[in-house]
Each structure stands twice: as structure tokens, then as C-alpha cells.
Motif scaffolding. Structure first.
Motif, PDB file in Angstrom:
ATOM      1  N   GLY A  99       0.781  -1.226   0.000  1.00 15.54           N
ATOM      2  CA  GLY A  99       0.000   0.000   0.000  1.00 15.54           C
ATOM      3  C   GLY A  99       0.808   1.269   0.000  1.00 15.54           C
ATOM      4  O   GLY A  99       0.366   2.292   0.486  1.00 15.54           O
ATOM      5  N   ASP A 100       2.033   1.258  -0.538  1.00 10.13           N
ATOM      6  CA  ASP A 100       2.859   2.455  -0.483  1.00 10.13           C
ATOM      7  C   ASP A 100       3.471   2.800  -1.838  1.00 10.13           C
ATOM      8  O   ASP A 100       4.460   3.495  -1.918  1.00 10.13           O
ATOM      9  N   GLY A 101       2.881   2.319  -2.912  1.00 10.46           N
ATOM     10  CA  GLY A 101       3.374   2.639  -4.234  1.00 10.46           C
ATOM     11  C   GLY A 101       4.497   1.755  -4.719  1.00 10.46           C
ATOM     12  O   GLY A 101       4.977   1.932  -5.837  1.00 10.46           O
ATOM     13  N   LEU A 102       4.924   0.778  -3.897  1.00  9.74           N
ATOM     14  CA  LEU A 102       6.030  -0.091  -4.311  1.00  9.74           C
ATOM     15  C   LEU A 102       5.626  -1.022  -5.446  1.00  9.74           C
ATOM     16  O   LEU A 102       6.484  -1.658  -6.052  1.00  9.74           O
ATOM     17  N   HIS A 103       4.316  -1.101  -5.733  1.00  8.63           N
ATOM     18  CA  HIS A 103       3.860  -1.994  -6.804  1.00  8.63           C
ATOM     19  C   HIS A 103       4.153  -1.437  -8.188  1.00  8.63           C
ATOM     20  O   HIS A 103       4.000  -2.149  -9.177  1.00  8.63           O
ATOM     21  N   ARG A 104       4.554  -0.188  -8.293  1.00  6.60           N
ATOM     22  CA  ARG A 104       4.625   0.455  -9.601  1.00  6.60           C
ATOM     23  C   ARG A 104       5.669  -0.183 -10.504  1.00  6.60           C
ATOM     24  O   ARG A 104       5.452  -0.316 -11.708  1.00  6.60           O
ATOM     25  N   THR A 105       6.796  -0.560  -9.942  1.00  9.52           N
ATOM     26  CA  THR A 105       7.799  -1.233 -10.767  1.00  9.52           C
ATOM     27  C   THR A 105       7.251  -2.546 -11.308  1.00  9.52           C
ATOM     28  O   THR A 105       7.405  -2.868 -12.487  1.00  9.52           O
ATOM     29  N   ALA A 106       6.601  -3.307 -10.429  1.00  7.31           N
ATOM     30  CA  ALA A 106       5.998  -4.569 -10.866  1.00  7.31           C
ATOM     31  C   ALA A 106       4.896  -4.334 -11.884  1.00  7.31           C
ATOM     32  O   ALA A 106       4.731  -5.104 -12.836  1.00  7.31           O
ATOM     33  N   LEU A 107       4.127  -3.245 -11.716  1.00  9.36           N
ATOM     34  CA  LEU A 107       3.043  -2.958 -12.661  1.00  9.36           C
ATOM     35  C   LEU A 107       3.597  -2.554 -14.020  1.00  9.36           C
ATOM     36  O   LEU A 107       3.053  -2.936 -15.066  1.00  9.36           O
ATOM     37  N   ASP A 108       4.683  -1.775 -14.037  1.00 13.29           N
ATOM     38  CA  ASP A 108       5.301  -1.401 -15.318  1.00 13.29           C
ATOM     39  C   ASP A 108       5.801  -2.641 -16.052  1.00 13.29           C
ATOM     40  O   ASP A 108       5.656  -2.763 -17.276  1.00 13.29           O
TER      41      ASP A 108
END
Length: 469
Positions: A124-133
């Protein structure tokens, strides 16, 4: 079509309950069907029991497809039932790596999307963005329309959670376009659940109710608890804010029967019930439920779910009703602090790189060769085009049109005399110059209105005019 292929097709279409029913025949299934049944049961039935079955099968399994299915079940169960978040995410990362090595681009893209979603919901802190890209790139290579929906659904959910409603609506519009040619109740239910949440935040409560009802209908068609429970959660809240108290209670009771004890969805149902009790003025039951939720939140795993951050505002309302303003202020401050951590990190990294090529004649080499016998002139109107600079009958003024001596001297004169012509030439061996420019910067928000920034930049020139290079 054989049974296994039929089940796989139903699964890809989002009809998980029908797929599981197709595997419920013989007690002794072949290995590939046993692991698939455990995988389907984890979505439709008891996730905890499915994880136990997956652990048993995994001890003797080596085939990559089945190993990936079993690890996916164990990883999700670990995250949902209060296990180590790091271990749960690690298992899902191993599923992604197995898919990349053995299962093809579609499976790889799907596993990458599931990992990005889990990181978003558990960290829940934006760390998913790399995985989402990474998932977006893989989905583009996979080329499946149903897979192309997943990154937009993840992004829409994240944008809604962080309050970026315009971005959330944009992602949902893309999902709508992509789903027009699909009949996938699983994806429809996910889209409608997120759309309902966005409508609530937009104060479009009747739209929220309509989306939530559609989400439940499509989730029922899919049979997957992974979408049915969140859909019921949105339906309960939509009925609460539209004044349908009996319908709200009915949806909450149904959701609590399906939600895993101690899970984030269970917390969402309890939070809605607490809000309804506060609104009804039922202090006794509200106090008991508030204590029950507080006990749930003592679990460290629950702290990572963003449902727990939303509940803090409900708890603050309950404390204000109790007259405990100091405790309410403390909870609100905690909620504000968590909301700041949920959004973008205060540290920003920026960088850029570019190559710029010089003009071929920037060193004074002309664009054309000349023996020097012609005359050139630029004549400009003295009053910005009102009058002509000259007329043909009179010829241009101020220009010497006398011809130079045309012989083999080519304009050469004795020492001390002014040259009367200039011979130019092409420089065939000249290399075009270029400049490389790059920069790297760090920007850190220390507090509101105060930013600390450090930037490094450099320029490197090669074959630049005037440097003898």
C-alpha cells in the motif's frame, strides 16, 4: 474437447465455479487435474484448506505448470490468512519466474499482474509500480485482450485508493473499451467493484449502488470468492449511504459468511457495520464492535491493508461520539500520517539523456562550392515591405557587379592588394560534430513547501567545430 482443456477454457473465461464443477467427477484425478482443482477451489471455496492440499501436492510435484499453480495458492493463502507478507510475495514472485521460464507469455503476464496487485494491496505504499510497469510490458507482448485489462484494473484501484479520481476514471474507461468484445464475468465484477468505489468517492451514490449490484451479479456468475466478497463489500456500503439499512445488513451478513476470518475484506464489512451502528445511535453494539475491530487490527499483517487506514476515520467518529476528543485527534493524526505514506514517496529521482548533432557547416565550410565569379546580395525593404527594395529597370543599388579577371590566377593578387574573388570547396572528410548531454537529480520533500534538491549535469562534445577534433 477433453475435460482438462474444457476446464482451462472455462477458467480463462472467468467461469471458475463451472470449471471446478467440471472437475468434481472422479475421486482420483490425473496430476494435472489435481493441481488445477486445488487452484480453482482456492478461488471458489476454502482458501485455507486449498493451501493445505497444495502444500501436500507440492512435495512431490516437479512439473512447472503444476508447481506454479500450487505456489500461487500457497502464496495467496499466506497473504490472506495473516502469514508473512514477505513470504507470500516471494511465492508469487516465484510463480512469475516459473511462468517466464516455462509457461509462455500469457502465463508470464498474468503472474506478473497478480504479483503487482498483491504488492499494492499488502504494501500500500506505491512499491507496486515497478511490478506494474513490468506487467504492462509483458501484457503488450502477450497480445491477449483479457490480459490487457489487468494493468488498467490494478491502476484504477490504486488511483481510487490514493484519491486520484480522474486517473482512476481514465483507467476504468480503458477497461470498458477492452471488455466490450469480452464476456468475462470475473473481469466484469472487478471493474464494477472499483467503479462503485470511485462513484462513492465522487458522491455519486446511486451510480455506486448500480455498479455494486452489477458487480455482485457478475461475481455470482463467476463463482469466485476473490471477486464476490469485495463486490458484496461495496454493495453493503452503497446500500448504507443510500439509506437501505435492511439491504446493508443483509449484504454484510452474507459477506461475513464468505470472507476469511481476519482478512482485510472482513475488516471492511465490520467497518461498514460500525458506521451503520454509529448512524443509528446504537452505542452499546458500536462499542463492542469497535473493540472487536481493534483486536483485529492488532495483527501486524492487517496494518498493511488499506482497509485498515480507511477504518481509522470510522474509529475517530466513534471516539468523538464517546466524547474522547484527544483520542480522536490522535487517530486522525495517525490516519493522516498513514495516508501520506500510502501516496507517492517524498523522494523523487529524475534523469535525462540526449544527443544533439551539429550543423554540417558550423565550422564555416559552405553548403556549396564556388569559383568566385558570381555575385550574391541580400536586399531588404527599408520599410518592412511597404516599398520595393529596388525595381528591375534601375537594378539593385550599392552592389558592385563588375566581373573579376577571368584567368588562371583564380583571384590571386600581389601582396598588399585586396583579393577580388574567393574560391570555396567541399570538405569531404569532415565528421559531423555532436554533443551528449545528461543529467541526474534527487528531490526530497522535507515538509510542506520545503524541498531539498541536488542535480548533476554534464555535456560532452565530439568533433565540435573550432576544437581541432
Amino acid at each position: 474437447m477433453d475435460t482438462f482443456r474444457h476446464v482451462v477454457t472455462l477458467t480463462e473465461q472467468g467461469l471458475l465455479e463451472r470449471a471446478l464443477h467440471a472437475l468434481s467427477g472422479p475421486a482420483l484425478l490425473p496430476p494435472e487435474q489435481r493441481s488445477l482443482r486445488v487452484f480453482l477451489d482456492s478461488h471458489v471455496g476454502d482458501l485455507r484448506r486449498s493451501a493445505v492440499d497444495a502444500e501436500v501436492l507440492l512435495r512431490h510435484e516437479t512439473e512447472p505448470v503444476r508447481v506454479a499453480q500450487l505456489k500461487d495458492v500457497i502464496g495467496r493463502a499466506t497473504l490472506v490468512h495473516g502469514g508473512s507478507v514477505d513470504r507470500g510475495l516471494q511465492l508469487l514472485a516465484e510463480v512469475r519466474d516459473l511462468a517466464a521460464a516455462h509457461l509462455g507469455p500469457d502465463a508470464h503476464a498474468r503472474a506478473a499482474c497478480e504479483l503487482a496487485l498483491a504488492i499494492m494491496q499488502r504494501r500500500g505504499d506505491g512499491l507496486h509500480r515497478t511490478a506494474l510497469d513490468e506487467a504492462r510490458t509483458l501484457v503488450q507482448h502477450a497480445g491477449s485482450r483479457s490480459l490487457s485489462v489487468l494493468p488498467y484494473l490494478i491502476d484504477a484501484e490504486w488511483q481510487a485508493v490514493t484519491g486520484n479520481l480522474s486517473d482512476a476514471r481514465a483507467s476504468l474507461e480503458m477497461v470498458t473499451l477492452l471488455l466490450q468484445q469480452e464476456n468475462n464475468p470475473l473481469l466484469d465484477a472487478r471493474w464494477a467493484t472499483i467503479a462503485s468505489g470511485v462513484a462513492v468517492l465522487d458522491a455519486r451514490y446511486l451510480d455506486a449502488l448500480a455498479h455494486a449490484e452489477y458487480a455482485v451479479t457478475r461475481a455470482d456468475a463467476s463463482g469466485a470468492l476473490t471477486v464476490r466478497v469485495p463486490a458484496l463489500g461495496m454493495l453493503a456500503y452503497a446500500r448504507f449511504i443510500t439509506g437501505d439499512d435492511p439491504g446493508c445488513v443483509q449484504a454484510i451478513d452474507q459477506g461475513l459468511r464468505l470472507a476469511h476470518p481476519g482478512s482485510a475484506p472482513e475488516l471492511a464489512f465490520l467497518d461498514t457495520r460500525l458506521q451503520a451502528l454509529i448512524a443509528a445511535g446504537d452505542t452499546v453494539q458500536a462499542d463492542a464492535l469497535a473493540d472487536r475491530i481493534a483486536a483485529r487490527l492488532s495483527d501486524a499483517t492487517a496494518q498493511h491493508a488499506y482497509q485498515s487506514r480507511w477504518h481509522l476515520m470510522t474509529r475517530a467518529r466513534w471516539l468523538l461520539d464517546q466524547g474522547d476528543t484527544d483520542a480522536a485527534d490522535a487517530v486522525i493524526s495517525d490516519a493522516d500520517d498513514r495516508a501520506r505514506r500510502t501516496g507517492d514517496r517524498p523522494l523523487v529521482l529524475r534523469g535525462g539523456y540526449g544527443v544533439y548533432f551539429a550543423h554540417p557547416f558550423d565550422a564555416g565550410a559552405p553548403a556549396s562550392a564556388s569559383l568566385g565569379f558570381e555575385r550574391q546580395a541580400s536586399l531588404v525593404s527599408p520599410d518592412q515591405g511597404i516599398n520595393h527594395p529596388f525595381v528591375l529597370s534601375q537594378g539593385p543599388s550599392g552592389i558592385n557587379l563588375s566581373s573579376p579577371t577571368r584567368n588562371d590566377s583564380f583571384g590571386s593578387v600581389r601582396v598588399g592588394q585586396a583579393p577580388n574573388t574567393a574560391v570555396t570547396f567541399y570538405e569531404f572528410g569532415r565528421v559531423t560534430g555532436y554533443s551528449q548531454q545528461f543529467n541526474f537529480g534527487l528531490q526530497h520533500a522535507l515538509s510542506n513547501g520545503i524541498v531539498l534538491e541536488a542535480t548533476a549535469s554534464e555535456q560532452r562534445g565530439s568533433w565540435v567545430a573550432g576544437r581541432g577534433s
